[in-house]
Design an enzyme around this catalytic site. Structure first.
Site, PDB file in Angstrom:
ATOM      1  N   SER A  15      54.030  40.334  40.800  1.00  0.00           N
ATOM      2  CA  SER A  15      54.370  39.087  41.487  1.00  0.00           C
ATOM      3  C   SER A  15      55.272  38.117  40.739  1.00  0.00           C
ATOM      4  O   SER A  15      55.764  37.167  41.340  1.00  0.00           O
ATOM      5  CB  SER A  15      53.097  38.349  41.881  1.00  0.00           C
ATOM      6  OG  SER A  15      52.632  38.877  43.086  1.00  0.00           O
ATOM      7  N   SER A  56      54.413  37.921  44.876  1.00  0.00           N
ATOM      8  CA  SER A  56      53.953  36.756  45.608  1.00  0.00           C
ATOM      9  C   SER A  56      54.493  35.432  45.057  1.00  0.00           C
ATOM     10  O   SER A  56      54.372  34.408  45.742  1.00  0.00           O
ATOM     11  CB  SER A  56      52.422  36.708  45.593  1.00  0.00           C
ATOM     12  OG  SER A  56      51.953  36.602  44.272  1.00  0.00           O
ATOM     13  N   LYS A  94      53.296  27.761  40.488  1.00  0.00           N
ATOM     14  CA  LYS A  94      52.874  28.505  41.667  1.00  0.00           C
ATOM     15  C   LYS A  94      51.608  27.811  42.163  1.00  0.00           C
ATOM     16  O   LYS A  94      50.780  27.390  41.338  1.00  0.00           O
ATOM     17  CB  LYS A  94      52.593  29.950  41.241  1.00  0.00           C
ATOM     18  CG  LYS A  94      52.273  30.919  42.352  1.00  0.00           C
ATOM     19  CD  LYS A  94      52.116  32.324  41.762  1.00  0.00           C
ATOM     20  CE  LYS A  94      51.823  33.372  42.809  1.00  0.00           C
ATOM     21  NZ  LYS A  94      51.775  34.743  42.238  1.00  0.00           N
TER      22      LYS A  94
HETATM   23  N1  GLN Z   1      52.657  42.809  45.504  1.00  0.00           N
HETATM   24  C1  GLN Z   1      51.436  43.110  44.815  1.00  0.00           C
HETATM   25  C2  GLN Z   1      50.269  42.966  45.748  1.00  0.00           C
HETATM   26  O1  GLN Z   1      50.470  42.572  46.862  1.00  0.00           O
HETATM   27  C3  GLN Z   1      51.276  42.250  43.595  1.00  0.00           C
HETATM   28  C4  GLN Z   1      50.706  40.901  43.849  1.00  0.00           C
HETATM   29  C5  GLN Z   1      50.580  40.075  42.606  1.00  0.00           C
HETATM   30  O2  GLN Z   1      51.058  40.437  41.532  1.00  0.00           O
HETATM   31  N2  GLN Z   1      49.933  38.950  42.747  1.00  0.00           N
HETATM   32  O3  GLN Z   1      49.170  43.260  45.381  1.00  0.00           O
END
Ligand code: GLN
Length: 463
Positions: free
Chosen positions: A165, A141, A66
């Site tokens: 994410s 994400s 990532k």
């Molecule tokens: N979707 C969650 C957020 O927007 C988790 C994001 C993540 O785990 N980086 O905060």
């Protein structure tokens, strides 16, 4: 996954991955490729194999990171304009460990800018498409990582999970995702999002592959004081059914959850029963507050972590600045995406002296109650089962105008992060229209490998 040896050349494995990445370029899994270095490394590994030298447990295996992991050569952007020209000065511990085992990083995968989001649509470089339906989001994400694995470009990819994410994009693309116990994998060299919630893990095609990769990247690191002593690969009490009791979180079978998703959870529970586990429903009313707790604590930590991007130390600096205020103001205005800014504003608001007690302090107290509820549940159950996300992958653009709708995506995934618990996302079925649906098993701290073993057992013995 296929490991290079005398008969299988690392160069062929890496070439095949690079070719596939090109073939599926329109899915936009990657922000940048590392082609020349990857091929050089592959040749080096092939030479060492030819000489009979030791090459590591992941010799010649191509993988993606990532793009919030720092790694040598190239730019780590965190999918932001703020860092779009930021050469990595260090290598993340997880990446260094994989490379030491012979794995070969071929590219940096797309994400929501600074990992803020659930669809990869917040990327400064544009969204990643779902591997099963190009009109839908890949989740987020870590959307680029999940789609790259699901499309067969790489056998595994690194992701980060602060509130879902790794698990949610894995679930949207029909692959496995592991969010480990907080502190399992070093966060050194990964762009910080919300430090009390951030965990590093991987996405892959099977429980075995997840286990292999996690066993390599886990462990104590003097560069991250929150890391735990290595508990992976220790002798486990077995995951045999006769010992294990599973609780289905009842509160997540109805309200706000798509009936097709609930059906998948219940059919996975049936599979668990067939494999010999004792499964029953458990009511955990506090779970429904998870999202509210998370969307106070997480932005507070985001606001603190992102304050370092001031246009002075590193990263983007706006042109035509006239004074100190405009260095900060213009740089941050240009460098951050709207969702980053929203979190900075919410975070600073809940931390402000007038509202601290009402929001931040209260959320921290509620977080403790949530942890207590889990502890109580684990006195009776070895693992808890619920869906990863309330519905299968949604259409591109469907939720971009409504941040709250987007946040609702995370209602079941943020809980494990708030309590620091391990959770594994398992591909469990598909909707009538053929979209993958994932479930997650959540366990007590350090039960990561037990969860994976339970999932393997279910696959092998449910027929
Ligand atoms: N979707 C969650 C957020 O927007 C988790 C994001 C993540 O785990 N980086 O905060």
């Amino acid at each position: 996954m296929i490991i290079a040896d005398k008969n299988t050349k690392a160069v062929d494995l890496v070439r095949a991955a690079l070719d596939k990445a090109k073939e599926y370029e329109d899915y936009h899994c990657f922000i940048s490729m590392n082609e020349a270095r990857a091929l050089d490394r592959a040749r080096e590994i092939d030479e060492r194999i030819a000489k009979g030298e030791k090459v590591g447990r992941l010799a010649g295996v191509p993988y993606a990171i990532k793009d919030n992991y720092l790694s040598p050569e190239g730019v780590t952007t965190a999918a932001s304009r703020m860092l779009d020209n930021f050469p990595s000065p260090i290598t993340a511990t997880a990446v260094a460990k994989l490379e030491a085992e012979g794995a070969i990083m071929i590219g940096r995968a797309n994400l929501d800018s600074y990992a803020h989001g659930s669809s990869t649509e917040n990327s400064y470089f544009g969204p990643t498409l779902n591997a099963h339906d190009k009109e839908r989001v890949a989740g987020g994400s870590s959307g680029g990582s999940a789609a790259a694995v699901a499309l067969g470009i790489v056998p595994f990819a690194l992701g980060s999970d602060t509130g879902g994410s790794i698990r949610q994009p894995a679930s949207y693309n029909g692959v496995w995702g592991m969010k480990p116990t907080y502190g399992t994998v070093s966060r050194y060299g990964v762009v910080a999002m919300a430090s009390s919630l951030d965990t590093m893990g991987c996405i892959a095609n099977s429980a075995e592959d997840v286990d292999l990769v996690m066993g390599i990247i886990a462990g104590k690191d003097s560069k991250d004081s929150t890391t735990l002593d290595d508990f992976w690969n220790r002798d486990l009490d077995d995951a045999k059914p006769k010992k294990k009791k599973i609780g289905i979180i009842k509160d997540f079978l109805k309200d706000g959850v798509d009936p097709e998703v609930s059906k998948t959870v219940l059919s996975y529970a049936d599979k668990m029963k067939k494999a010999g586990y004792e499964v029953e429903e458990i009511s955990m009313p506090i779970m429904k507050y998870g999202l509210a707790i998370y969307y106070i604590i997480q932005p507070a930590e985001v606001a603190s972590n992102l304050s370092r991007y001031d246009g002075i130390r590193y990263g983007h600096r706006a042109a035509e600045i006239t004074d100190l205020d405009s260095i900060y103001g213009k740089t941050r205005d240009e460098g951050f995406m709207p969702e980053n800014k929203r979190r900075i504003m919410v975070g600073n608001f809940v931390l402000s002296s007038g509202f601290f007690d009402a929001y931040y302090l209260k959320a921290q107290k509620a977080r403790t109650l949530l942890i207590n509820a889990y502890n109580e549940a684990f006195e009776k159950y070895d693992a808890l089962l619920c869906a990863v996300a309330p519905a299968p992958a949604f259409k591109l653009g469907e939720k971009t105008d409504d941040p709250l709708q987007m946040y609702m995506e995370d209602m079941m995934s943020v809980l494990a992060n708030l309590a620091g618990l391990p959770a594994v996302a398992i591909p469990a079925g598909e909707s009538k229209s053929g979209l993958p649906i994932g479930v997650q098993l959540i366990g007590p701290r350090k039960s990561d490998q037990v969860l994976l073993n339970i999932a393997k057992n279910v696959e092998e013995n449910a027929q």
